[in-house]
Write a protein that holds these residues in place. Structure first.
Motif, PDB file in Angstrom:
ATOM      1  N   ALA A  22       1.004  -1.226   0.011  1.00 21.30           N
ATOM      2  CA  ALA A  22      -0.002   0.074  -0.166  1.00 21.30           C
ATOM      3  C   ALA A  22       0.811   1.250   0.043  1.00 21.30           C
ATOM      4  O   ALA A  22       0.521   2.112  -0.757  1.00 21.30           O
ATOM      5  N   ASP A  23       2.026   1.320   0.715  1.00 25.64           N
ATOM      6  CA  ASP A  23       2.713   2.515   0.964  1.00 25.64           C
ATOM      7  C   ASP A  23       3.583   2.675  -0.312  1.00 25.64           C
ATOM      8  O   ASP A  23       3.753   3.741  -1.020  1.00 25.64           O
ATOM      9  N   GLN A  24       3.821   1.517  -1.149  1.00 27.56           N
ATOM     10  CA  GLN A  24       4.599   1.699  -2.511  1.00 27.56           C
ATOM     11  C   GLN A  24       3.580   2.299  -3.478  1.00 27.56           C
ATOM     12  O   GLN A  24       4.015   3.289  -4.472  1.00 27.56           O
ATOM     13  N   ILE A  25       2.536   1.831  -3.437  1.00 24.72           N
ATOM     14  CA  ILE A  25       1.430   2.332  -4.663  1.00 24.72           C
ATOM     15  C   ILE A  25       0.873   3.783  -4.202  1.00 24.72           C
ATOM     16  O   ILE A  25       0.790   4.718  -4.963  1.00 24.72           O
ATOM     17  N   ASN A  26       0.965   4.164  -2.769  1.00 23.08           N
ATOM     18  CA  ASN A  26       0.566   5.453  -2.461  1.00 23.08           C
ATOM     19  C   ASN A  26       1.613   6.448  -2.835  1.00 23.08           C
ATOM     20  O   ASN A  26       1.333   7.513  -3.304  1.00 23.08           O
ATOM     21  N   ASP A  38      -6.252   6.838 -13.445  1.00 20.03           N
ATOM     22  CA  ASP A  38      -5.413   5.561 -13.953  1.00 20.03           C
ATOM     23  C   ASP A  38      -6.164   4.477 -13.459  1.00 20.03           C
ATOM     24  O   ASP A  38      -6.378   4.369 -12.122  1.00 20.03           O
ATOM     25  N   LYS A  39      -5.892   3.467 -13.900  1.00 26.72           N
ATOM     26  CA  LYS A  39      -6.120   1.808 -13.603  1.00 26.72           C
ATOM     27  C   LYS A  39      -4.947   0.941 -13.293  1.00 26.72           C
ATOM     28  O   LYS A  39      -3.708   1.010 -13.878  1.00 26.72           O
ATOM     29  N   LEU A  40      -5.020   0.640 -11.984  1.00 26.24           N
ATOM     30  CA  LEU A  40      -4.051  -0.408 -11.384  1.00 26.24           C
ATOM     31  C   LEU A  40      -3.935  -1.583 -12.179  1.00 26.24           C
ATOM     32  O   LEU A  40      -5.183  -2.144 -12.617  1.00 26.24           O
ATOM     33  N   PRO A  41      -2.664  -2.244 -12.274  1.00 22.32           N
ATOM     34  CA  PRO A  41      -2.590  -3.394 -12.975  1.00 22.32           C
ATOM     35  C   PRO A  41      -3.537  -4.513 -11.959  1.00 22.32           C
ATOM     36  O   PRO A  41      -3.881  -4.109 -10.835  1.00 22.32           O
ATOM     37  N   SER A  42      -3.548  -5.734 -12.481  1.00 23.81           N
ATOM     38  CA  SER A  42      -4.497  -6.796 -11.736  1.00 23.81           C
ATOM     39  C   SER A  42      -3.750  -7.350 -10.634  1.00 23.81           C
ATOM     40  O   SER A  42      -2.404  -7.092 -10.409  1.00 23.81           O
ATOM     41  N   GLU A  43      -4.636  -7.905  -9.838  1.00 25.75           N
ATOM     42  CA  GLU A  43      -3.922  -8.595  -8.629  1.00 25.75           C
ATOM     43  C   GLU A  43      -2.989  -9.664  -9.020  1.00 25.75           C
ATOM     44  O   GLU A  43      -1.853  -9.690  -8.208  1.00 25.75           O
ATOM     45  N   ARG A  44      -3.112 -10.298 -10.134  1.00 23.28           N
ATOM     46  CA  ARG A  44      -2.064 -11.210 -10.579  1.00 23.28           C
ATOM     47  C   ARG A  44      -0.828 -10.642 -10.605  1.00 23.28           C
ATOM     48  O   ARG A  44       0.108 -10.997 -10.514  1.00 23.28           O
ATOM     49  N   PHE A  45      -0.912  -9.774 -11.639  1.00 23.62           N
ATOM     50  CA  PHE A  45       0.398  -8.862 -11.986  1.00 23.62           C
ATOM     51  C   PHE A  45       0.972  -8.194 -10.619  1.00 23.62           C
ATOM     52  O   PHE A  45       2.483  -8.578 -10.505  1.00 23.62           O
ATOM     53  N   LYS A  63      -7.062  -1.514   1.893  1.00 23.03           N
ATOM     54  CA  LYS A  63      -6.557  -0.279   2.676  1.00 23.03           C
ATOM     55  C   LYS A  63      -6.566   0.967   2.075  1.00 23.03           C
ATOM     56  O   LYS A  63      -6.989   1.940   2.617  1.00 23.03           O
ATOM     57  N   LEU A  64      -5.917   0.943   0.657  1.00 21.13           N
ATOM     58  CA  LEU A  64      -5.854   2.226  -0.178  1.00 21.13           C
ATOM     59  C   LEU A  64      -7.474   2.678  -0.383  1.00 21.13           C
ATOM     60  O   LEU A  64      -7.856   3.916  -0.374  1.00 21.13           O
ATOM     61  N   GLU A  65      -8.373   1.645  -0.480  1.00 19.17           N
ATOM     62  CA  GLU A  65      -9.551   2.190  -0.990  1.00 19.17           C
ATOM     63  C   GLU A  65     -10.447   2.734   0.145  1.00 19.17           C
ATOM     64  O   GLU A  65     -11.051   3.638   0.378  1.00 19.17           O
ATOM     65  N   ILE A  69      -7.925   6.486  -1.509  1.00 21.88           N
ATOM     66  CA  ILE A  69      -6.946   6.710  -2.413  1.00 21.88           C
ATOM     67  C   ILE A  69      -7.201   6.158  -3.866  1.00 21.88           C
ATOM     68  O   ILE A  69      -6.927   6.770  -4.696  1.00 21.88           O
ATOM     69  N   VAL A  70      -7.899   5.004  -3.811  1.00 23.75           N
ATOM     70  CA  VAL A  70      -8.279   4.247  -4.923  1.00 23.75           C
ATOM     71  C   VAL A  70      -9.871   3.978  -4.771  1.00 23.75           C
ATOM     72  O   VAL A  70     -10.388   3.914  -3.617  1.00 23.75           O
ATOM     73  N   LYS A  71     -10.610   3.530  -5.853  1.00 21.14           N
ATOM     74  CA  LYS A  71     -11.629   3.018  -5.744  1.00 21.14           C
ATOM     75  C   LYS A  71     -12.090   1.797  -6.715  1.00 21.14           C
ATOM     76  O   LYS A  71     -11.274   1.805  -7.593  1.00 21.14           O
ATOM     77  N   ILE A  72     -12.720   1.107  -6.403  1.00 24.58           N
ATOM     78  CA  ILE A  72     -13.022  -0.051  -7.012  1.00 24.58           C
ATOM     79  C   ILE A  72     -14.138   0.031  -7.762  1.00 24.58           C
ATOM     80  O   ILE A  72     -15.378   0.295  -7.460  1.00 24.58           O
ATOM     81  N   VAL A  73     -13.910   0.071  -9.138  1.00 33.44           N
ATOM     82  CA  VAL A  73     -15.255   0.167 -10.239  1.00 33.44           C
ATOM     83  C   VAL A  73     -15.525  -1.251 -10.892  1.00 33.44           C
ATOM     84  O   VAL A  73     -14.712  -1.834 -11.308  1.00 33.44           O
ATOM     85  N   PRO A  74     -16.911  -1.743 -10.473  1.00 38.44           N
ATOM     86  CA  PRO A  74     -17.287  -2.974 -11.099  1.00 38.44           C
ATOM     87  C   PRO A  74     -17.153  -3.088 -12.367  1.00 38.44           C
ATOM     88  O   PRO A  74     -17.456  -2.008 -13.252  1.00 38.44           O
ATOM     89  N   GLN A  75     -16.528  -4.128 -13.041  1.00 36.61           N
ATOM     90  CA  GLN A  75     -16.075  -4.441 -14.334  1.00 36.61           C
ATOM     91  C   GLN A  75     -15.051  -3.534 -15.041  1.00 36.61           C
ATOM     92  O   GLN A  75     -14.914  -3.548 -16.091  1.00 36.61           O
ATOM     93  N   SER A  76     -14.372  -2.766 -13.969  1.00 38.29           N
ATOM     94  CA  SER A  76     -13.484  -1.991 -14.709  1.00 38.29           C
ATOM     95  C   SER A  76     -12.105  -1.929 -13.850  1.00 38.29           C
ATOM     96  O   SER A  76     -11.148  -1.857 -14.516  1.00 38.29           O
ATOM     97  N   GLY A  77     -12.300  -2.376 -12.554  1.00 38.86           N
ATOM     98  CA  GLY A  77     -10.932  -2.698 -11.802  1.00 38.86           C
ATOM     99  C   GLY A  77     -10.759  -1.668 -10.881  1.00 38.86           C
ATOM    100  O   GLY A  77     -11.683  -1.112 -10.424  1.00 38.86           O
ATOM    101  N   THR A  78      -9.479  -1.472 -10.387  1.00 42.15           N
ATOM    102  CA  THR A  78      -9.134  -0.518  -9.477  1.00 42.15           C
ATOM    103  C   THR A  78      -8.482   0.807  -9.983  1.00 42.15           C
ATOM    104  O   THR A  78      -7.677   0.662 -10.698  1.00 42.15           O
TER     105      THR A  78
END
Length: 237
Positions: A22-26, A38-45, A63-65, A69-78
């Motif tokens: 979370a700290d690195q993404i923040n 901007d869209k974050l990469p997938s969980e797998r990535f 935690k970021l949500e 700091i971020v929001k999760i959009v259905p069908q679109s990702g983070t």
């Protein structure tokens, strides 16, 4: 050698992988490398990049949500949230990390800011702000009924009050302070002795005063709510 020499030594706190993620993404967001929308990469990535299990990535995203700091959009990702004050948040985070404040110092600042925030929220809260606060109270009530501490739900209520002040500086100061409190809250087991049940009752009282627009009672109820939190660290000076 007298043991008193070691009294000022501090406990080593090992961060969880999710906190470091979370700290690195923040940091990417606060530095402007990642921008609103901007869209974050997938969980797998991300799990492959950080070389950790996906559960740690998922916890970091939550935690970021949690702190907007971020929001999760259905069908679109983070998606990176529209946070015009991300640079300020980054500067504040870096400054406090350098200071490495202790629990008592954080509580003293919270006491000043959150009492004022409660009064300001009573003056400025819009209907949707009240709804968000009620939602936070309901989420804490659910956790308490399930026998859980509900620490994040507890802190979310305080963030919702800060948001209702319509003062972005106050909002982000309180958001950061409450997020920083989580480590201490777990370390000192602040929810012991059914403290979470007491906190839930106090949240309801604070909310009622804010809904009624009573500035002084909102401040006083917040003061009473925070006052007992100073009692958890009797050895601190």
């Amino acid at each position: 050698m007298p043991k008193e020499l070691f009294d000022n030594l501090k406990e080593i706190v090992i961060e969880k992988p999710s906190d470091k993620i979370a700290d690195q993404i923040n940091e990417l967001i606060s530095s402007g490398q990642l921008k609103a929308g901007d869209k974050l990469p997938s969980e797998r990535f991300l799990s492959e990049k950080f070389n950790v299990g996906r559960i740690f990535v998922r916890d970091a995203i939550r935690k970021l949500e949690f702190y907007g700091i971020v929001k999760i959009v259905p069908q679109s990702g983070t998606i990176v949230a529209d946070n015009k004050d991300s640079a300020f948040v980054g500067m504040l985070t870096n400054a406090l990390n350098l200071i490495n404040p202790d629990y008592k110092s954080l509580m003293q600042v919270r006491n000043v800011l959150e009492i004022e925030a409660a009064g300001s929220a009573a003056e400025r809260a819009l209907p949707e702000d009240i709804n968000f606060m009620e939602e936070a109270v309901d989420l804490l009530a659910k956790k308490v009924s399930e026998g859980e501490a509900g620490l994040e739900e507890d802190l979310m209520f305080h963030i919702r009050i800060a948001e209702a002040t319509k003062n972005d500086v106050l909002k982000y100061l309180i958001s950061y302070l409450t997020s920083h409190m989580q480590t201490f809250s777990k370390r000192y087991d602040i929810c012991r002795n059914k403290r979470n049940i007491k906190a839930l009752k106090e949240h309801k009282i604070i909310l009622e005063h804010i809904k009624n627009g009573d500035v002084e009672k909102s401040r006083e109820s917040m003061r009473e709510h925070l006052s007992s939190l100073f009692d958890f660290t009797p050895k601190l000076k």
